[in-house]
Design an enzyme around this catalytic site. Structure first.
Site, mmCIF file in Angstrom:
data_model
loop_
_atom_site.group_PDB
_atom_site.id
_atom_site.type_symbol
_atom_site.label_atom_id
_atom_site.label_comp_id
_atom_site.label_asym_id
_atom_site.label_seq_id
_atom_site.Cartn_x
_atom_site.Cartn_y
_atom_site.Cartn_z
ATOM 1 N N HIS A 152 -47.540 17.679 -17.388
ATOM 2 C CA HIS A 152 -47.143 18.591 -16.575
ATOM 3 C C HIS A 152 -45.841 18.800 -16.655
ATOM 4 C CE1 HIS A 152 -47.728 21.899 -13.611
ATOM 5 N NE2 HIS A 152 -46.524 21.386 -12.939
ATOM 6 N N ASP B 206 -55.231 26.502 -2.816
ATOM 7 C CA ASP B 206 -54.055 26.659 -3.249
ATOM 8 C C ASP B 206 -53.752 28.279 -3.676
ATOM 9 O OD1 ASP B 206 -51.299 25.782 -4.265
ATOM 10 O OD2 ASP B 206 -52.193 26.462 -6.163
ATOM 11 N N ARG C 253 -47.400 32.069 0.509
ATOM 12 C CA ARG C 253 -46.149 31.595 0.328
ATOM 13 C C ARG C 253 -45.273 32.345 -0.636
ATOM 14 N NH1 ARG C 253 -46.763 26.271 -2.825
ATOM 15 N NH2 ARG C 253 -44.543 26.298 -2.816
ATOM 16 N N SER D 86 -49.231 21.747 -4.273
ATOM 17 C CA SER D 86 -49.748 22.909 -4.849
ATOM 18 C C SER D 86 -50.000 22.416 -6.418
ATOM 19 C CB SER D 86 -48.869 23.984 -5.001
ATOM 20 O OG SER D 86 -49.064 24.957 -5.825
ATOM 21 N N LYS E 235 -53.724 21.215 -8.426
ATOM 22 C CA LYS E 235 -54.628 21.917 -9.671
ATOM 23 C C LYS E 235 -54.570 20.779 -10.625
ATOM 24 C CE LYS E 235 -51.331 24.905 -9.342
ATOM 25 N NZ LYS E 235 -50.587 25.924 -8.646
HETATM 26 N N1 URA Z 1 -45.935 25.374 -9.356
HETATM 27 C C1 URA Z 1 -46.974 25.450 -8.453
HETATM 28 O O1 URA Z 1 -48.037 25.186 -9.221
HETATM 29 N N2 URA Z 1 -46.961 25.356 -7.070
HETATM 30 C C2 URA Z 1 -45.708 25.537 -6.802
HETATM 31 O O2 URA Z 1 -45.666 25.728 -5.505
HETATM 32 C C3 URA Z 1 -44.640 25.768 -7.372
HETATM 33 C C4 URA Z 1 -44.766 25.566 -8.886
#
Ligand code: URA
Length: 434
Positions: free
Chosen positions: A82, A161, A168, A183, A187
């Site tokens: 990631h 999320d 947010r 967050s 995922k």
């Molecule tokens: N990438 C994400 O998936 N979430 C965030 O809050 C910031 C970057």
């Protein structure tokens, strides 16, 4: 339980229990908690932070708000990567086939670009026919048979999320390390991977501008992974200039193909090999990073990684002929040079601005539902530390219109030319382990 009590507890610097966090996320996902209460809670977290236990449980509660893939019936240690997002960051594209061809299954669930950063899925879609929307069954079949798949998350991954991120975004609460870490992990863990390598970008083109913030995010990501029983390592890598020489969807695919042919730019090659080595060690295919790097270099040199990329394209419905002839990728109509207005050495590049320039050409999204022009972008002729003479081409714009005077001005301003070369930044600043 009442949401107002959880908000006041966080406002007063209390620590929420696992039960409270689970309840909050469940109720919010079900629509029983309104956005205004969630906003107040997020602002309290923004100011007061979260303990490690809170942050980890917040991530798991969001993860379990949606589907979690089970890949346990696929043999091998599955390893994903990631990146926290940068400009010109096309590393996933050469990396997945490189690691897959060495026997480590790579189940990659990737994202789309927003703002100044590009997205792997958009880049792959510049390959004619490439399909990123696979069913779970297809995804698993592909990871099992060819050890690699790069797909979009289904709507069912971490719905909490998705809703919290939208709140947010409009309440000034994006820039909070526990919220960002939660967050990302909600995922990332949903793909069912056994191990994760994080590429945490740091610099003027990244979310994290300082090593201190990048280190804190890296530690949070590694800690959540450890609690989830997922092996991980995080690399803090430089984003004070774009990676490689291209920014833009099909341009970045062409550059990725060059890397897989072992003739890509040195920084993209080096980071691809460094991340591959970490993945190979986590995946149990090499006893040390040194041996793993050697395996990766060999697979780039002898064409196995390139063949694996063709297999990936074919498996996802794309035209593998682009690998032998990258001119089959979408091409922009015009090439417009941006030239240096003085002589000297490139001593600073405003990376964020170059990402925005690519977006303004049509290659990126200002809003989630913008349609992209996959052909346009920037090719960098000069990078940090390169001497230039007045009138030299700094960047070649690939555009579909000649009406780009504003973008030319933007790119010219993004380049700072001084009397001497800047201090050289390492490509990899630090490695964070559990
Ligand atoms: N990438 C994400 O998936 N979430 C965030 O809050 C910031 C970057």
């Amino acid at each position: 339980m009442r949401m107002v009590d959880l908000i006041t507890k966080k406002r007063d610097r209390g620590e929420l229990t696992n039960e409270e966090l689970t309840w909050m996320i469940e109720q919010y996902t079900a629509g029983s908690i309104p956005d205004y209460q969630m906003s107040a809670f997020l602002m309290a977290v923004y100011f007061n932070g979260m303990t490690d236990a809170e942050r980890n449980h917040f991530a798991f509660a969001m993860l379990h708000s949606g589907d979690v893939l089970d890949l346990s019936d696929i043999p091998g240690i599955k390893v994903d990567k990631h990146s926290t997002g940068g400009v010109g960051d096309k590393i996933s594209i050469p990396l997945a086939p490189l690691v897959a061809c060495l026997g480590v299954p790579v189940p990659m669930i990737s994202g789309r670009g927003l703002g100044h950063t590009g997205g792997t899925l958009d880049k792959l879609e510049s390959i004619p026919g490439f399909n990123v929307n696979e069913s779970e069954a297809q995804f698993k079949k592909q990871v099992r048979t060819i050890h690699e798949a790069i797909v979009s998350a289904s709507r069912e991954v971490a719905p909490a999320d998705r809703r919290i991120y939208a709140v947010r975004d409009v309440t000034g609460t994006v820039e909070s390390i526990p919220l960002i870490a939660g967050s990302i992990m909600s995922k990332k863990l949903a793909s069912g991977t056994n191990a994760l390598v994080f590429d945490v970008k740091v610099g003027n083109g990244a979310f994290m501008k300082t090593i201190k913030d990048a280190r804190a995010l890296a530690k949070a990501l590694v800690s959540i992974s450890q609690t989830a029983g997922v092996k991980s390592v995080a690399l803090l890598t430089d984003m004070n200039q774009p990676l490689g020489i291209t920014i833009g969807n099909s341009l970045e695919i062409a550059e990725s193909i060059a890397v897989l042919k072992n003739r890509g730019p040195r920084d993209v090659h080096a980071l691809t090999v460094a991340l591959a080595a970490q993945m190979l060690v986590l995946g149990g295919k090499a006893p040390s990073l040194e041996i793993a790097s050697g395996l990766a270099e060999d697979a780039l040199r002898d064409g196995r990684a390139l063949t694996a990329f063709k297999q990936l394209i074919q498996a996802q419905g794309g035209d593998p002929a682009v690998v032998d002839d990258p001119r089959k990728l979408p091409q922009a109509k015009y090439r417009i040079p941006v030239t240096a207005d003085q002589s000297g050495v490139v001593d600073q590049i405003d990376t964020n601005t170059l990402g925005l320039a690519a977006m303004q050409l049509g290659g990126g999204r200002a809003k989630k539902d913008d349609v992209l022009n996959l052909a346009v972008g920037l090719v960098l002729h000069k990078k940090l530390g390169t001497p230039v003479s007045k009138g030299d081409t700094l960047v070649m714009l690939h555009a579909d219109t000649k009406d780009v005077a504003d973008i030319v001005g933007l790119v010219q301003k993004a380049y700072h030319i001084g009397p001497s070369a800047p201090k050289k930044s390492p490509l990899i600043h630090e490695i964070i382990r559990p």
